[in-house]
Scaffold this motif. Structure first.
Motif, PDB file in Angstrom:
ATOM      1  N   TYR A 194      17.859  21.426  46.485  1.00 12.66           N
ATOM      2  CA  TYR A 194      17.561  20.080  46.028  1.00 12.66           C
ATOM      3  C   TYR A 194      16.227  19.558  46.548  1.00 12.66           C
ATOM      4  O   TYR A 194      15.612  18.694  45.909  1.00 12.66           O
ATOM      5  CB  TYR A 194      18.713  19.151  46.404  1.00 12.66           C
ATOM      6  N   THR A 195      15.772  20.065  47.679  1.00  7.69           N
ATOM      7  CA  THR A 195      14.433  19.699  48.145  1.00  7.69           C
ATOM      8  C   THR A 195      13.384  20.180  47.156  1.00  7.69           C
ATOM      9  O   THR A 195      12.480  19.433  46.752  1.00  7.69           O
ATOM     10  CB  THR A 195      14.152  20.303  49.531  1.00  7.69           C
ATOM     11  N   GLU A 196      13.503  21.438  46.734  1.00 11.29           N
ATOM     12  CA  GLU A 196      12.564  21.989  45.758  1.00 11.29           C
ATOM     13  C   GLU A 196      12.678  21.272  44.410  1.00 11.29           C
ATOM     14  O   GLU A 196      11.680  21.071  43.706  1.00 11.29           O
ATOM     15  CB  GLU A 196      12.788  23.488  45.583  1.00 11.29           C
ATOM     16  N   ALA A 197      13.902  20.887  44.049  1.00  8.54           N
ATOM     17  CA  ALA A 197      14.087  20.159  42.791  1.00  8.54           C
ATOM     18  C   ALA A 197      13.354  18.818  42.831  1.00  8.54           C
ATOM     19  O   ALA A 197      12.705  18.416  41.864  1.00  8.54           O
ATOM     20  CB  ALA A 197      15.577  19.942  42.525  1.00  8.54           C
ATOM     21  N   ARG A 198      13.435  18.115  43.970  1.00  7.55           N
ATOM     22  CA  ARG A 198      12.729  16.832  44.084  1.00  7.55           C
ATOM     23  C   ARG A 198      11.224  17.040  44.099  1.00  7.55           C
ATOM     24  O   ARG A 198      10.475  16.206  43.578  1.00  7.55           O
ATOM     25  CB  ARG A 198      13.192  16.112  45.348  1.00  7.55           C
ATOM     26  N   LEU A 199      10.757  18.120  44.698  1.00  9.90           N
ATOM     27  CA  LEU A 199       9.323  18.412  44.680  1.00  9.90           C
ATOM     28  C   LEU A 199       8.834  18.628  43.251  1.00  9.90           C
ATOM     29  O   LEU A 199       7.741  18.191  42.878  1.00  9.90           O
ATOM     30  CB  LEU A 199       9.024  19.649  45.532  1.00  9.90           C
ATOM     31  N   ALA A 200       9.655  19.302  42.436  1.00  5.65           N
ATOM     32  CA  ALA A 200       9.287  19.506  41.038  1.00  5.65           C
ATOM     33  C   ALA A 200       9.219  18.167  40.307  1.00  5.65           C
ATOM     34  O   ALA A 200       8.316  17.928  39.502  1.00  5.65           O
ATOM     35  CB  ALA A 200      10.292  20.436  40.357  1.00  5.65           C
ATOM     36  N   LEU A 201      10.157  17.261  40.607  1.00  6.10           N
ATOM     37  CA  LEU A 201      10.132  15.940  39.972  1.00  6.10           C
ATOM     38  C   LEU A 201       8.902  15.147  40.422  1.00  6.10           C
ATOM     39  O   LEU A 201       8.300  14.420  39.625  1.00  6.10           O
ATOM     40  CB  LEU A 201      11.405  15.168  40.306  1.00  6.10           C
ATOM     41  N   ALA A 202       8.522  15.291  41.698  1.00  5.06           N
ATOM     42  CA  ALA A 202       7.307  14.614  42.179  1.00  5.06           C
ATOM     43  C   ALA A 202       6.081  15.142  41.446  1.00  5.06           C
ATOM     44  O   ALA A 202       5.183  14.379  41.079  1.00  5.06           O
ATOM     45  CB  ALA A 202       7.163  14.817  43.687  1.00  5.06           C
ATOM     46  N   SER A 203       6.051  16.454  41.210  1.00  3.92           N
ATOM     47  CA  SER A 203       4.948  17.055  40.464  1.00  3.92           C
ATOM     48  C   SER A 203       4.904  16.520  39.037  1.00  3.92           C
ATOM     49  O   SER A 203       3.829  16.245  38.493  1.00  3.92           O
ATOM     50  CB  SER A 203       5.087  18.577  40.460  1.00  3.92           C
ATOM     51  N   ALA A 215       6.625  24.611  32.559  1.00  4.83           N
ATOM     52  CA  ALA A 215       6.664  25.403  33.790  1.00  4.83           C
ATOM     53  C   ALA A 215       7.320  24.618  34.922  1.00  4.83           C
ATOM     54  O   ALA A 215       8.167  25.145  35.659  1.00  4.83           O
ATOM     55  CB  ALA A 215       5.246  25.833  34.173  1.00  4.83           C
ATOM     56  N   THR A 216       6.958  23.340  35.049  1.00  2.00           N
ATOM     57  CA  THR A 216       7.534  22.527  36.124  1.00  2.00           C
ATOM     58  C   THR A 216       9.005  22.236  35.857  1.00  2.00           C
ATOM     59  O   THR A 216       9.823  22.227  36.783  1.00  2.00           O
ATOM     60  CB  THR A 216       6.753  21.208  36.260  1.00  2.00           C
ATOM     61  N   LEU A 217       9.361  22.012  34.599  1.00  2.00           N
ATOM     62  CA  LEU A 217      10.769  21.793  34.263  1.00  2.00           C
ATOM     63  C   LEU A 217      11.618  23.018  34.584  1.00  2.00           C
ATOM     64  O   LEU A 217      12.751  22.897  35.059  1.00  2.00           O
ATOM     65  CB  LEU A 217      10.904  21.432  32.785  1.00  2.00           C
ATOM     66  N   LEU A 218      11.075  24.190  34.330  1.00  2.00           N
ATOM     67  CA  LEU A 218      11.817  25.406  34.651  1.00  2.00           C
ATOM     68  C   LEU A 218      11.953  25.589  36.159  1.00  2.00           C
ATOM     69  O   LEU A 218      12.986  26.072  36.642  1.00  2.00           O
ATOM     70  CB  LEU A 218      11.121  26.618  34.029  1.00  2.00           C
ATOM     71  N   GLN A 219      10.934  25.192  36.925  1.00  2.00           N
ATOM     72  CA  GLN A 219      11.057  25.227  38.385  1.00  2.00           C
ATOM     73  C   GLN A 219      12.162  24.287  38.848  1.00  2.00           C
ATOM     74  O   GLN A 219      12.969  24.635  39.723  1.00  2.00           O
ATOM     75  CB  GLN A 219       9.730  24.822  39.033  1.00  2.00           C
ATOM     76  N   TRP A 220      12.197  23.098  38.251  1.00  2.00           N
ATOM     77  CA  TRP A 220      13.252  22.136  38.586  1.00  2.00           C
ATOM     78  C   TRP A 220      14.623  22.693  38.238  1.00  2.00           C
ATOM     79  O   TRP A 220      15.563  22.622  39.048  1.00  2.00           O
ATOM     80  CB  TRP A 220      12.987  20.839  37.810  1.00  2.00           C
ATOM     81  N   ARG A 221      14.749  23.283  37.034  1.00  2.00           N
ATOM     82  CA  ARG A 221      16.034  23.842  36.592  1.00  2.00           C
ATOM     83  C   ARG A 221      16.485  24.967  37.512  1.00  2.00           C
ATOM     84  O   ARG A 221      17.655  25.043  37.898  1.00  2.00           O
ATOM     85  CB  ARG A 221      15.881  24.362  35.149  1.00  2.00           C
ATOM     86  N   GLN A 222      15.576  25.845  37.902  1.00  2.00           N
ATOM     87  CA  GLN A 222      15.930  26.962  38.778  1.00  2.00           C
ATOM     88  C   GLN A 222      16.345  26.468  40.157  1.00  2.00           C
ATOM     89  O   GLN A 222      17.299  26.982  40.752  1.00  2.00           O
ATOM     90  CB  GLN A 222      14.754  27.927  38.892  1.00  2.00           C
ATOM     91  N   ALA A 223      15.638  25.459  40.668  1.00  2.00           N
ATOM     92  CA  ALA A 223      15.991  24.912  41.976  1.00  2.00           C
ATOM     93  C   ALA A 223      17.398  24.316  41.956  1.00  2.00           C
ATOM     94  O   ALA A 223      18.193  24.512  42.885  1.00  2.00           O
ATOM     95  CB  ALA A 223      14.966  23.868  42.392  1.00  2.00           C
ATOM     96  N   LEU A 224      17.731  23.587  40.890  1.00  2.00           N
ATOM     97  CA  LEU A 224      19.079  23.029  40.769  1.00  2.00           C
ATOM     98  C   LEU A 224      20.130  24.128  40.717  1.00  2.00           C
ATOM     99  O   LEU A 224      21.186  24.033  41.345  1.00  2.00           O
ATOM    100  CB  LEU A 224      19.180  22.178  39.505  1.00  2.00           C
ATOM    101  N   GLU A 225      19.827  25.174  39.961  1.00  2.00           N
ATOM    102  CA  GLU A 225      20.780  26.276  39.801  1.00  2.00           C
ATOM    103  C   GLU A 225      21.138  26.911  41.132  1.00  2.00           C
ATOM    104  O   GLU A 225      22.264  27.364  41.336  1.00  2.00           O
ATOM    105  CB  GLU A 225      20.190  27.321  38.851  1.00  2.00           C
ATOM    106  N   HIS A 226      20.161  26.936  42.057  1.00  2.00           N
ATOM    107  CA  HIS A 226      20.381  27.555  43.360  1.00  2.00           C
ATOM    108  C   HIS A 226      20.712  26.531  44.451  1.00  2.00           C
ATOM    109  O   HIS A 226      20.740  26.870  45.631  1.00  2.00           O
ATOM    110  CB  HIS A 226      19.151  28.375  43.774  1.00  2.00           C
TER     111      HIS A 226
END
Length: 277
Positions: free
Chosen positions: A148-157, A134-145
């Motif tokens: 990058y702030t949301e992508a880093r938050l997913a990595l922190a999670s 679930a978190t990886l998909l959030q990271w992937r979706q954030a990158l797609e759009h």
């Protein structure tokens, strides 16, 4: 309990779309078209790999692990590894996505963690990919759009989740050695004609102090320059299909023969053996 096969297959299919991007911000897709191994590969920072096609064998002095699609390969701290990458027998391709745990994500995870640190854990770990799907998909979706702030938050999670699994060294800020600081400077400009005086000026050290401190780390400026250049070359060989001569030039070698000789000496592997050029 392991994740259902169809869940893992669906997750792999979604994450495989990473390979369609041209080295997008925040990760790199590693490809190889021939089975090959390399010795003493420097991993400069915490990262994880999503194995998408083929198999991977990794070894350090303390650990020996094998990975297949559906595994997440976690590296919790700077280290050196021996690795063998094996293409899938049907597609003829080895494919993985390498995701560095960037400084911003790890700093955020440290700020969020408000309890005693878990054990440091091993340098390498094999984790179920679907457990973090679930978190990886959030990271992937954030990158797609481009978020990058949301992508880093997913990595922190993800960093927090990995620590819950006993990999606390992710939350301990490393103190780089002098050699590592120099190596990182070279890695940012591998094609530059680096001289000892460049590092003396940037680090505020005399030549004698620089040599003495590196000698205590059993290293030298010349060795660090070679090591950083060849590590950058390996990254280019995995993530592009540039001709070998171009790769050599981009990391500061005028002669392809000299580059190939140094590469073999360093990794025990011909640069052409990866099979992407």
């Amino acid at each position: 309990m392991s994740a259902p096969i169809d869940t893992t297959t669906s997750l792999l299919a979604t994450l495989a779309s990473l390979a369609d991007c041209q080295r997008a911000d925040g990760y790199a897709c590693i490809t190889a078209r021939r089975e090959h191994g390399a010795s003493s590969v420097e991993i400069p920072q915490p990262q994880f790999a999503i194995l998408l096609q083929g198999r991977k064998q990794v070894r350090t002095a303390q650990q020996s692990l094998e990975f297949a699609p559906g595994d997440l390969f976690l590296i919790t701290r700077r280290c050196r590894i021996d690795v063998v990458n094996i293409p899938d027998p049907h597609s003829g391709l080895y494919l993985s996505a390498i995701v560095p745990m960037c400084a911003e994500a790890l700093t955020a995870a440290r700020a969020l963690w408000n309890e005693p640190l878990p054990e440091a854990g091993d340098a390498l770990a094999r984790l179920p990919l679907a457990e973090h799907g679930a978190t990886l998909l959030q990271w992937r979706q954030a990158l797609e759009h481009g978020q990058y702030t949301e992508a880093r938050l997913a990595l922190a999670s993800l960093a927090v989740a990995f620590c819950r699994r006993g990999h606390g060294s992710l939350l301990v800020p490393p103190e780089p050695t002098l050699g590592e600081r120099i190596r990182d400077l070279i890695a940012a400009q591998p094609e530059r004609d680096w001289q000892s005086r460049d590092f003396e000026a940037q680090l505020g050290l005399s030549g004698a102090t620089l040599r003495r401190r590196l000698a205590s780390e059993q290293s030298s400026v010349r060795e660090l320059i070679t090591d950083a250049r060849l590590a950058h070359a390996m990254g280019l060989l995995y993530t592009t299909r540039l001709p070998l001569k171009t790769v050599a030039a981009r990391v500061g070698y005028r002669s392809l023969g000299s580059f190939s000789k140094r590469f073999v000496e360093r990794y025990g592997l011909e640069p052409a053996a990866i099979g992407n050029s």
